[in-house]
Scaffold this active site. Structure first.
Site, PDB file in Angstrom:
ATOM      1  N   ARG A 165      10.005 -38.258  35.541  1.00 46.94           N
ATOM      2  CA  ARG A 165       9.791 -37.773  34.164  1.00 46.94           C
ATOM      3  C   ARG A 165       8.357 -37.298  33.927  1.00 46.94           C
ATOM      4  NH1 ARG A 165      14.304 -38.197  34.998  1.00 46.94           N
ATOM      5  NH2 ARG A 165      15.801 -39.649  34.095  1.00 46.94           N
ATOM      6  N   SER A 239      15.295 -40.346  23.369  1.00 53.90           N
ATOM      7  CA  SER A 239      14.685 -41.612  23.791  1.00 53.90           C
ATOM      8  C   SER A 239      13.220 -41.640  23.397  1.00 53.90           C
ATOM      9  CB  SER A 239      14.779 -41.757  25.306  1.00 53.90           C
ATOM     10  OG  SER A 239      16.114 -41.881  25.677  1.00 53.90           O
ATOM     11  N   GLU A 338       7.517 -41.836  24.705  1.00 55.90           N
ATOM     12  CA  GLU A 338       7.911 -40.699  25.536  1.00 55.90           C
ATOM     13  C   GLU A 338       7.645 -39.347  24.882  1.00 55.90           C
ATOM     14  OE1 GLU A 338      11.844 -39.220  27.142  1.00 55.90           O
ATOM     15  OE2 GLU A 338      10.091 -38.043  26.730  1.00 55.90           O
TER      16      GLU A 338
HETATM   17  P1  NAP Z   1      21.621 -45.586  30.996  1.00 57.21           P
HETATM   18  O1  NAP Z   1      22.747 -44.822  31.589  1.00 57.21           O
HETATM   19  O2  NAP Z   1      21.873 -46.693  30.034  1.00 57.21           O
HETATM   20  O3  NAP Z   1      20.671 -46.088  32.146  1.00 57.21           O
HETATM   21  C1  NAP Z   1      19.446 -46.725  31.833  1.00 57.21           C
HETATM   22  C2  NAP Z   1      18.529 -46.712  33.018  1.00 57.21           C
HETATM   23  O4  NAP Z   1      19.211 -47.176  34.165  1.00 57.21           O
HETATM   24  C3  NAP Z   1      18.009 -45.339  33.366  1.00 57.21           C
HETATM   25  O5  NAP Z   1      16.631 -45.512  33.593  1.00 57.21           O
HETATM   26  C4  NAP Z   1      18.668 -44.972  34.663  1.00 57.21           C
HETATM   27  O6  NAP Z   1      17.790 -44.361  35.602  1.00 57.21           O
HETATM   28  C5  NAP Z   1      19.053 -46.301  35.240  1.00 57.21           C
HETATM   29  N1  NAP Z   1      20.312 -46.178  35.973  1.00 57.21           N
HETATM   30  C6  NAP Z   1      21.556 -46.235  35.471  1.00 57.21           C
HETATM   31  N2  NAP Z   1      22.466 -46.087  36.442  1.00 57.21           N
HETATM   32  C7  NAP Z   1      21.778 -45.923  37.577  1.00 57.21           C
HETATM   33  C8  NAP Z   1      22.162 -45.717  38.934  1.00 57.21           C
HETATM   34  N3  NAP Z   1      23.452 -45.664  39.291  1.00 57.21           N
HETATM   35  N4  NAP Z   1      21.189 -45.554  39.835  1.00 57.21           N
HETATM   36  C9  NAP Z   1      19.899 -45.612  39.474  1.00 57.21           C
HETATM   37  N5  NAP Z   1      19.477 -45.820  38.228  1.00 57.21           N
HETATM   38  C10 NAP Z   1      20.400 -45.979  37.287  1.00 57.21           C
HETATM   39  O7  NAP Z   1      20.592 -44.563  30.368  1.00 57.21           O
HETATM   40  P2  NAP Z   1      20.430 -43.862  28.966  1.00 57.21           P
HETATM   41  O8  NAP Z   1      19.201 -44.404  28.356  1.00 57.21           O
HETATM   42  O9  NAP Z   1      21.686 -43.800  28.163  1.00 57.21           O
HETATM   43  O10 NAP Z   1      20.144 -42.392  29.506  1.00 57.21           O
HETATM   44  C11 NAP Z   1      21.143 -41.682  30.225  1.00 57.21           C
HETATM   45  C12 NAP Z   1      20.457 -40.806  31.215  1.00 57.21           C
HETATM   46  O11 NAP Z   1      19.647 -39.866  30.532  1.00 57.21           O
HETATM   47  C13 NAP Z   1      19.563 -41.578  32.197  1.00 57.21           C
HETATM   48  O12 NAP Z   1      19.677 -40.970  33.447  1.00 57.21           O
HETATM   49  C14 NAP Z   1      18.210 -41.369  31.569  1.00 57.21           C
HETATM   50  O13 NAP Z   1      17.150 -41.457  32.479  1.00 57.21           O
HETATM   51  C15 NAP Z   1      18.340 -39.971  31.024  1.00 57.21           C
HETATM   52  N6  NAP Z   1      17.352 -39.655  30.002  1.00 57.21           N
HETATM   53  C16 NAP Z   1      16.329 -38.806  30.352  1.00 57.21           C
HETATM   54  C17 NAP Z   1      15.345 -38.468  29.470  1.00 57.21           C
HETATM   55  C18 NAP Z   1      14.260 -37.524  29.890  1.00 57.21           C
HETATM   56  O14 NAP Z   1      14.397 -36.771  30.834  1.00 57.21           O
HETATM   57  N7  NAP Z   1      13.157 -37.548  29.216  1.00 57.21           N
HETATM   58  C19 NAP Z   1      15.375 -38.989  28.185  1.00 57.21           C
HETATM   59  C20 NAP Z   1      16.436 -39.841  27.845  1.00 57.21           C
HETATM   60  C21 NAP Z   1      17.415 -40.179  28.774  1.00 57.21           C
HETATM   61  P3  NAP Z   1      17.241 -42.854  35.522  1.00 57.21           P
HETATM   62  O15 NAP Z   1      16.288 -42.837  34.386  1.00 57.21           O
HETATM   63  O16 NAP Z   1      16.549 -42.677  36.826  1.00 57.21           O
HETATM   64  O17 NAP Z   1      18.388 -41.951  35.345  1.00 57.21           O
END
Ligand code: NAP
Length: 343
Positions: A165, A239, A338
């Site tokens: 990120r 987020s 963020e």
């Molecule tokens: P979530 O699905 O509840 O997951 C929370 C965290 O767990 C995230 O950090 C995600 O990693 C990690 N995670 C879940 N499953 C995983 C797996 N199979 N392997 C490795 N790591 C895993 O997340 P959420 O908050 O609802 O967000 C959904 C997705 O949107 C996530 O991928 C999150 O990172 C992404 N997101 C990105 C941004 C951005 O780019 N600024 C903002 C908001 C949400 P990762 O972060 O590595 O995916």
């Protein structure tokens, strides 16, 4: 050059808060950037370029310079062969529409980034990622106006200092480059497992065993629509806190008290990523309405702070600080904001 004057910046952030910009101008073509920069430089005004305002918090003081709103449109596919396609998109294209069109063309590479608000040009800045894909995996080049060199330059992905990120556009070269387009390398084919748990659960529930870019997009749309507020309806910037990355020893210690705490591996074998949403949830911060500040956390995703009736950015920052203090007290972890606080 005829920029608007004294423009309310609350209209240029999906959080709906902030002061005024001295000047604001929409940029529709890359050739418009240089004269706009020159206009501001002649008047010794600072410049900021923004996209959809979905990851920006404006300070109440506003901005005493020129805000450029990127509206540059372009969508050009160039097939190298049957499997490989290079897609160049204008930085001002709405990102989800880019994803939709690429999926319609049967391409894989960005379909897991469906429904991420904002413009295409914003995606490299924080190396936007979701459900296992991030923009650094498909990005080939960025075209940008380099305010230091005073010209348009092409930056290969390898020179973007991408990390989790993050990129040079957010760190060492913050605000130096005004991105005009990005070129992605997509492929004709299908995404494959392993999928993130939420995605796999959707496939299982719908008995989907043949995976396609359209199928993965559909899953991500369903997951996100079910748990995230639409910024067009409810003021929010997605987020609000980054997922903290901590030493493995910290995880081991916390698990004595919280055995169910999730923690994911990172590129560094000694560091783990803890979902900030879990920290907030466990600290009792899901669906909280704060009467003092008019801010709230979203009931199905506490990481999303929503502006219900806040009067100012000061209210938002006060609410943010309450959350940081509570999480710090309970877990000893300091959450980082963020969305970018501007200027
Ligand atoms: P979530 O699905 O509840 O997951 C929370 C965290 O767990 C995230 O950090 C995600 O990693 C990690 N995670 C879940 N499953 C995983 C797996 N199979 N392997 C490795 N790591 C895993 O997340 P959420 O908050 O609802 O967000 C959904 C997705 O949107 C996530 O991928 C999150 O990172 C992404 N997101 C990105 C941004 C951005 O780019 N600024 C903002 C908001 C949400 P990762 O972060 O590595 O995916």
């Amino acid at each position: 050059m005829n920029p608007q004057q004294n423009v309310n910046l609350a209209d240029y952030s999906t959080m709906g808060l902030g002061g005024a910009a001295a000047y604001l101008l929409e940029i529709h073509e890359r050739g418009d950037i240089q004269p706009a920069v020159q206009w501001a430089q002649e008047r010794q005004l600072p410049i900021l370029m923004i996209g959809g305002g979905s990851n920006i918090i404006w300070r109440d003081e506003g901005f005493p310079g020129l805000v450029l709103v990127n509206k540059i449109k372009r969508f050009e596919m160039q097939a190298e062969d049957e499997a490989n396609v290079y897609l160049t998109v204008g930085a001002g294209e709405e990102w989800d529409s880019v994803v939709e069109r690429s999926v319609q063309a049967g391409l894989t590479g960005i379909e897991a980034l469906s429904l991420i608000p904002g413009t295409a040009g914003a995606t490299p800045v924080q190396n936007v990622g979701a459900y296992g894909q991030d923009i650094s995996q498909t990005l080939v080049t960025i075209e940008a106006y380099d305010t230091q060199a005073g010209q348009l330059v092409t930056i290969p992905a390898g020179d973007c200092a991408f990390g989790y990120r993050t990129s040079r556009f957010k760190t060492t070269d913050r605000h130096r480059f005004l991105i005009s387009s990005i070129t992605l390398h997509l492929t004709r084919g299908n995404p494959g497992p392993p999928f993130y748990r939420a995605v796999q659960s959707y496939f299982d529930e719908h008995d989907i065993k043949k995976y396609s870019p359209a199928g993965l997009r559909e899953a991500v749309l369903a997951i996100r629509n079910a748990k995230l507020p639409d910024p067009a309806v409810v003021h929010n910037t997605g987020s609000f806190f980054a997922n903290p990355i901590v030493d493995e020893g910290v995880v081991a210690q916390l698990r004595d008290r919280f055995p169910a705490m999730p923690a994911w591996e990172t590129d560094d074998p000694h560091k783990r990523k803890i979902p900030a949403a879990w920290l907030l949830d466990t600290a009792g911060l899901k669906g909280v309405k704060d009467s003092q500040t008019g801010m709230a956390t979203w009931p199905t995703q506490p990481l999303v702070l929503v502006n219900e009736r806040a009067a100012s950015t000061a209210d938002l920052l006060a609410f943010k600080q309450k959350i940081i203090t509570l999480v710090q007290k309970k877990f000893g972890i300091t959450l980082e904001q963020e969305p970018e606080l501007l200027p």
